[in-house]
Design a protein around this motif. Sequence first.
Motif, short mmCIF file in Angstrom:
data_model
loop_
_atom_site.label_atom_id
_atom_site.label_comp_id
_atom_site.label_asym_id
_atom_site.label_seq_id
_atom_site.Cartn_x
_atom_site.Cartn_y
_atom_site.Cartn_z
N LYS A 197 1.00 -1.14 0.25
CA LYS A 197 -0.19 -0.09 0.23
C LYS A 197 0.84 1.36 -0.11
N TRP B 167 -6.09 -6.87 -8.58
CA TRP B 167 -5.18 -6.17 -6.75
C TRP B 167 -5.44 -3.95 -7.80
N ALA C 187 -10.98 -1.36 0.64
CA ALA C 187 -10.07 -2.15 1.34
C ALA C 187 -9.33 -3.38 1.03
N HIS D 154 -6.22 -4.08 1.65
CA HIS D 154 -4.92 -4.09 2.36
C HIS D 154 -5.53 -4.40 3.58
N SER D 155 -4.41 -5.58 4.83
CA SER D 155 -4.72 -5.12 5.58
C SER D 155 -4.48 -3.72 6.44
N ALA D 156 -4.22 -3.81 8.01
CA ALA D 156 -3.83 -2.72 8.39
C ALA D 156 -1.78 -2.72 8.48
N HIS E 134 -0.28 -7.65 3.25
CA HIS E 134 -1.30 -8.64 3.47
C HIS E 134 -2.43 -8.00 3.44
N PRO E 135 -3.41 -9.73 2.97
CA PRO E 135 -5.02 -8.82 2.60
C PRO E 135 -5.53 -8.95 3.83
N SER E 136 -6.89 -7.83 3.53
CA SER E 136 -7.72 -8.19 3.59
C SER E 136 -8.86 -9.33 3.41
N LYS E 137 -9.75 -9.47 4.62
CA LYS E 137 -10.66 -10.08 3.70
C LYS E 137 -11.47 -10.00 2.02
N SER F 180 -8.44 -10.76 0.12
CA SER F 180 -8.42 -12.16 -0.07
C SER F 180 -9.49 -12.93 -0.93
#
Length: 137
Positions: free
Chosen positions: A24, A68, A79, A81-83, A87-90, A93
């Motif tokens: 990100k 993506w 969103a 990306h995860s925080a 890594h991916p968010s839900k 994924s």
Amino acid sequence: AQAIAKIIKEAGSQVVFFETWARKEGNSLYSGDLAGYDPISMQAALKTAYSTAAENTSSLYAPVGDAWEIALNESPEIALHSADGSHPSKAGSYLAACVFYALFTGESLSGNTFSPSGLSQEEIETLQGIATELLIP
């Protein structure tokens, strides 16, 4: 890539190169290990590396990072990306899973009723549409 692909093929399996996605914007690695990159240049480098590896080994290529990139440009409110910005968010994924579904089945995801919790129907349909448009002629 060639050495690993050879081993996999000799075992009777199909090789699939899973193109990942850029970190990100603002990820701390862009000022460290990835200095000189930004999300656009990182994604271009990932695409080149994975697509070349797939082509050179006559393997399948799963353009998850491309999906993506499309989603981030067309639907930035989702969103991926995860925080941690890597890594991916839900949703990220789920988009990856949609790419693999379209790649392996050759079928559109339109009308697919799988509904992961935590994603809106609009998000699901948007992500399904991106994967379908990217992979299904």
